[in-house]
Design a protein around this motif. Structure first.
Motif, mmCIF file in Angstrom:
data_model
loop_
_atom_site.group_PDB
_atom_site.id
_atom_site.type_symbol
_atom_site.label_atom_id
_atom_site.label_comp_id
_atom_site.label_asym_id
_atom_site.label_seq_id
_atom_site.Cartn_x
_atom_site.Cartn_y
_atom_site.Cartn_z
ATOM 1 N N ASN A 162 99.313 32.991 35.222
ATOM 2 C CA ASN A 162 99.769 33.098 33.839
ATOM 3 C C ASN A 162 100.804 32.034 33.493
ATOM 4 O OD1 ASN A 162 101.963 34.033 35.282
ATOM 5 N ND2 ASN A 162 101.738 36.167 34.636
ATOM 6 N N CYS A 163 101.109 31.144 34.448
ATOM 7 C CA CYS A 163 102.052 30.054 34.221
ATOM 8 C C CYS A 163 101.538 28.777 34.876
ATOM 9 C CB CYS A 163 103.453 30.391 34.769
ATOM 10 S SG CYS A 163 104.278 31.760 33.941
ATOM 11 N N TYR A 164 102.185 27.680 34.555
ATOM 12 C CA TYR A 164 101.858 26.404 35.184
ATOM 13 C C TYR A 164 103.143 25.593 35.322
ATOM 14 C CZ TYR A 164 102.098 24.470 30.444
ATOM 15 O OH TYR A 164 102.516 24.106 29.175
ATOM 16 N N ALA A 165 103.132 24.666 36.265
ATOM 17 C CA ALA A 165 104.302 23.828 36.529
ATOM 18 C C ALA A 165 104.125 22.471 35.857
ATOM 19 C CB ALA A 165 104.495 23.648 38.030
ATOM 20 N N LYS A 166 105.226 21.944 35.352
ATOM 21 C CA LYS A 166 105.197 20.662 34.649
ATOM 22 C C LYS A 166 106.446 19.874 34.998
ATOM 23 C CE LYS A 166 104.779 18.671 29.999
ATOM 24 N NZ LYS A 166 104.682 18.980 28.549
ATOM 25 N N VAL A 167 106.277 18.573 35.195
ATOM 26 C CA VAL A 167 107.399 17.684 35.505
ATOM 27 C C VAL A 167 107.874 17.048 34.206
ATOM 28 C CG1 VAL A 167 108.168 15.669 36.801
ATOM 29 C CG2 VAL A 167 106.499 17.227 37.815
ATOM 30 N N ILE A 168 109.143 17.232 33.875
ATOM 31 C CA ILE A 168 109.726 16.640 32.678
ATOM 32 C C ILE A 168 110.905 15.769 33.089
ATOM 33 C CG2 ILE A 168 109.019 18.594 31.254
ATOM 34 C CD1 ILE A 168 111.924 19.534 31.258
ATOM 35 N N THR A 169 111.284 14.852 32.210
ATOM 36 C CA THR A 169 112.395 13.946 32.475
ATOM 37 C C THR A 169 113.545 14.293 31.551
ATOM 38 O OG1 THR A 169 110.856 12.184 33.106
ATOM 39 C CG2 THR A 169 113.117 11.539 32.599
ATOM 40 N N VAL A 170 114.675 14.614 32.135
ATOM 41 C CA VAL A 170 115.886 14.960 31.387
ATOM 42 C C VAL A 170 116.998 14.046 31.855
ATOM 43 C CG1 VAL A 170 117.540 16.764 30.819
ATOM 44 C CG2 VAL A 170 115.147 17.356 31.186
ATOM 45 N N GLU A 171 117.468 13.169 30.959
ATOM 46 C CA GLU A 171 118.536 12.217 31.271
ATOM 47 C C GLU A 171 118.163 11.397 32.499
ATOM 48 O OE1 GLU A 171 122.155 14.373 31.613
ATOM 49 O OE2 GLU A 171 122.244 14.904 29.489
ATOM 50 N N SER A 172 116.975 10.808 32.445
ATOM 51 C CA SER A 172 116.431 9.924 33.492
ATOM 52 C C SER A 172 116.315 10.613 34.850
ATOM 53 C CB SER A 172 117.281 8.652 33.628
ATOM 54 O OG SER A 172 118.567 8.937 34.149
ATOM 55 N N GLN A 173 116.255 11.930 34.857
ATOM 56 C CA GLN A 173 116.074 12.691 36.091
ATOM 57 C C GLN A 173 114.882 13.624 35.936
ATOM 58 O OE1 GLN A 173 119.440 15.026 37.278
ATOM 59 N NE2 GLN A 173 118.554 15.606 39.244
ATOM 60 N N LYS A 174 113.975 13.584 36.907
ATOM 61 C CA LYS A 174 112.775 14.408 36.850
ATOM 62 C C LYS A 174 113.076 15.828 37.308
ATOM 63 C CE LYS A 174 109.430 10.677 37.517
ATOM 64 N NZ LYS A 174 108.312 10.155 38.347
ATOM 65 N N LYS A 175 112.581 16.781 36.524
ATOM 66 C CA LYS A 175 112.773 18.185 36.829
ATOM 67 C C LYS A 175 111.440 18.915 36.750
ATOM 68 C CE LYS A 175 117.516 18.420 35.075
ATOM 69 N NZ LYS A 175 118.135 18.791 36.378
ATOM 70 N N ILE A 176 111.319 19.987 37.526
ATOM 71 C CA ILE A 176 110.118 20.819 37.525
ATOM 72 C C ILE A 176 110.436 22.107 36.784
ATOM 73 C CG2 ILE A 176 108.460 22.079 38.945
ATOM 74 C CD1 ILE A 176 108.902 20.022 41.121
ATOM 75 N N VAL A 177 109.646 22.393 35.759
ATOM 76 C CA VAL A 177 109.854 23.575 34.941
ATOM 77 C C VAL A 177 108.565 24.382 34.913
ATOM 78 C CG1 VAL A 177 110.539 24.453 32.679
ATOM 79 C CG2 VAL A 177 111.521 22.334 33.527
ATOM 80 N N ILE A 178 108.692 25.685 34.984
ATOM 81 C CA ILE A 178 107.553 26.594 34.936
ATOM 82 C C ILE A 178 107.348 27.029 33.487
ATOM 83 C CG2 ILE A 178 106.523 28.667 35.907
ATOM 84 C CD1 ILE A 178 107.193 26.474 37.949
ATOM 85 N N TYR A 179 106.140 26.758 32.956
ATOM 86 C CA TYR A 179 105.770 27.137 31.599
ATOM 87 C C TYR A 179 104.830 28.346 31.648
ATOM 88 C CZ TYR A 179 107.491 22.809 29.414
ATOM 89 O OH TYR A 179 108.268 21.782 28.951
ATOM 90 N N SER A 180 104.810 29.106 30.568
ATOM 91 C CA SER A 180 103.881 30.233 30.454
ATOM 92 C C SER A 180 102.584 29.759 29.802
ATOM 93 C CB SER A 180 104.511 31.353 29.618
ATOM 94 O OG SER A 180 104.878 30.867 28.334
ATOM 95 N N LYS A 181 101.461 30.108 30.406
ATOM 96 C CA LYS A 181 100.151 29.763 29.851
ATOM 97 C C LYS A 181 99.723 30.741 28.765
ATOM 98 C CE LYS A 181 96.735 28.640 32.405
ATOM 99 N NZ LYS A 181 95.688 28.653 33.452
ATOM 100 N N GLN A 182 100.188 31.955 28.865
ATOM 101 C CA GLN A 182 99.766 33.018 27.961
ATOM 102 C C GLN A 182 100.939 33.979 27.777
ATOM 103 O OE1 GLN A 182 96.646 34.056 30.593
ATOM 104 N NE2 GLN A 182 97.727 35.784 31.512
ATOM 105 N N HIS A 183 100.703 34.990 26.958
ATOM 106 C CA HIS A 183 101.750 35.994 26.753
ATOM 107 C C HIS A 183 101.945 36.805 28.035
ATOM 108 C CE1 HIS A 183 104.255 38.914 24.657
ATOM 109 N NE2 HIS A 183 103.567 39.860 25.269
ATOM 110 N N ILE A 184 103.203 36.995 28.427
ATOM 111 C CA ILE A 184 103.536 37.726 29.649
ATOM 112 C C ILE A 184 104.278 38.994 29.248
ATOM 113 C CG2 ILE A 184 104.775 37.650 31.844
ATOM 114 C CD1 ILE A 184 104.455 34.630 31.810
ATOM 115 N N ASN A 185 103.787 40.111 29.720
ATOM 116 C CA ASN A 185 104.385 41.405 29.393
ATOM 117 C C ASN A 185 105.547 41.719 30.325
ATOM 118 O OD1 ASN A 185 102.443 41.931 27.340
ATOM 119 N ND2 ASN A 185 100.981 42.574 28.919
#
Length: 235
Positions: free
Chosen positions: A180-203
Motif C-alpha cells: 500500500n506504499c512505495y519508496a521514493k528518493v527525493i532531494t532536499v537541500e542537495s541531499q538525497k532522502k528516502i521517503v515512503i509514500y502511500s499508494k492508496q488510502h490506508i485505514n
C-alpha cells in the motif's frame, strides 16, 4: 526600629502614587478588587472594540475567494518539482501517527494510527549514510553479531542508508508483493532522502508495506506477505 509605612495615595486618574517614584522599589503589594475589575473592564472594552477607522467587515464571498485561490496555488505546486519539498516540510511539521507492533508478515511491523490519504508522505527512512565498502563490512559484522534482519536501503550507486542501529520506525516496514506504499528518493537541500509514500488510502490499524525490490539472486529469501499475487520470494 519600627517605622510607620505611609499610606499610599492615589492619583486623580485612579492609579497608585508611588512614594519612592518607582513601583519596583516598593516591593509586592495587593491591588484592590475594585481597581482590578476597573482595569480588566477597560482592557476588555479596548480589545473588543477597535477604533472605527480600523474596523474591517469580512465578506463571506471574499474569504471564500481567498480560500479557493490558496487551493489553486497548492494544486499548482503539486504538479511541479517543488511538491516533494512542500510535502516533506509538512511531514516534518506534523508527523503521521504510527506505531510498531507484532506483524503477521514477519516479526515487527509498522501500523497506521490515523487514516492516511493516497499519495501522502508517510515517513522518512532515517539512518546513517555509508558507502558500499562500509556496507559490505557492516553486513558481515551484523551476521557475526546474530542480527538476521537487514535494515540497509540503497539510495544510489554509491550511497546506502544503514538504519540497523541508528534509525527510526521506518525500518520496521515489511515487504509485500501487493503493498500500500512505495519508496521514493527525493532531494532536499542537495541531499538525497528516502521517503515512503502511500499508494492508496490506508485505514487505521492497517499495516504499512512496500516492495523491497531486491535484486534477483540464487539464494532466495522466502516471502510471507500472504497477498494473492505473492511472488513467493523477496529476491
Amino acid at each position: 526600629t519600627s517605622f510607620s509605612t505611609p499610606k499610599k495615595k492615589k492619583r486623580d486618574d485612579g492609579m497608585r502614587e508611588h512614594v519612592t517614584g518607582c513601583a519596583r522599589s516598593e516591593g509586592y503589594y495587593k491591588i484592590d478588587k475594585k481597581d482590578k475589575l476597573k482595569y480588566l473592564n477597560n482592557s476588555r472594552a479596548f480589545a473588543e472594540e477597535p477604533p472605527a477607522d480600523t474596523q474591517v467587515r469580512t465578506c463571506p464571498l471574499l474569504t471564500a475567494g481567498r480560500r479557493s485561490e490558496q487551493r489553486r496555488l497548492l494544486s499548482s505546486f503539486t504538479g511541479s518539482c517543488d511538491s516533494d519539498l512542500l510535502k516533506f516540510n509538512q511531514l516534518k511539521f506534523r508527523k503521521k501517527k504510527l506505531k510498531f507492533c507484532k506483524s503477521h508478515i514477519h516479526d515487527w511491523g509498522l501500523f497506521a494510527m490515523e487514516p492516511i490519504a493516497a499519495d501522502e508522505m508517510v515517513i522518512e527512512y532515517v539512518g546513517q549514510n555509508i558507502r558500499q565498502v562500509i556496507a559490505d563490512m557492516r553486513e558481515k559484522r551484523y551476521e557475526d553479531e546474530g542480527i538476521g534482519s537487514s535494515y540497509m536501503f540503497r539510495v544510489d550507486h554509491d550511497t546506502i542508508i544503514d538504519a540497523t542501529k541508528c534509525g527510526n520506525f521506518a525500518r520496521f516496514i515489511n515487504h509485500s508483493c501487493n503493498p500500500n506504499c512505495y519508496a521514493k528518493v527525493i532531494t532536499v537541500e542537495s541531499q538525497k532522502k528516502i521517503v515512503i509514500y502511500s499508494k492508496q488510502h490506508i485505514n487505521v490499524n492497517e499495516e504499512i508495506t512496500y516492495d523491497y525490490k531486491f535484486p534477483i539472486e540464487d539464494v532466495k529469501i522466502p516471502c510471507l506477505c500472504g497477498s494473492e499475487n505473492c511472488r513467493g520470494t523477496l529476491n
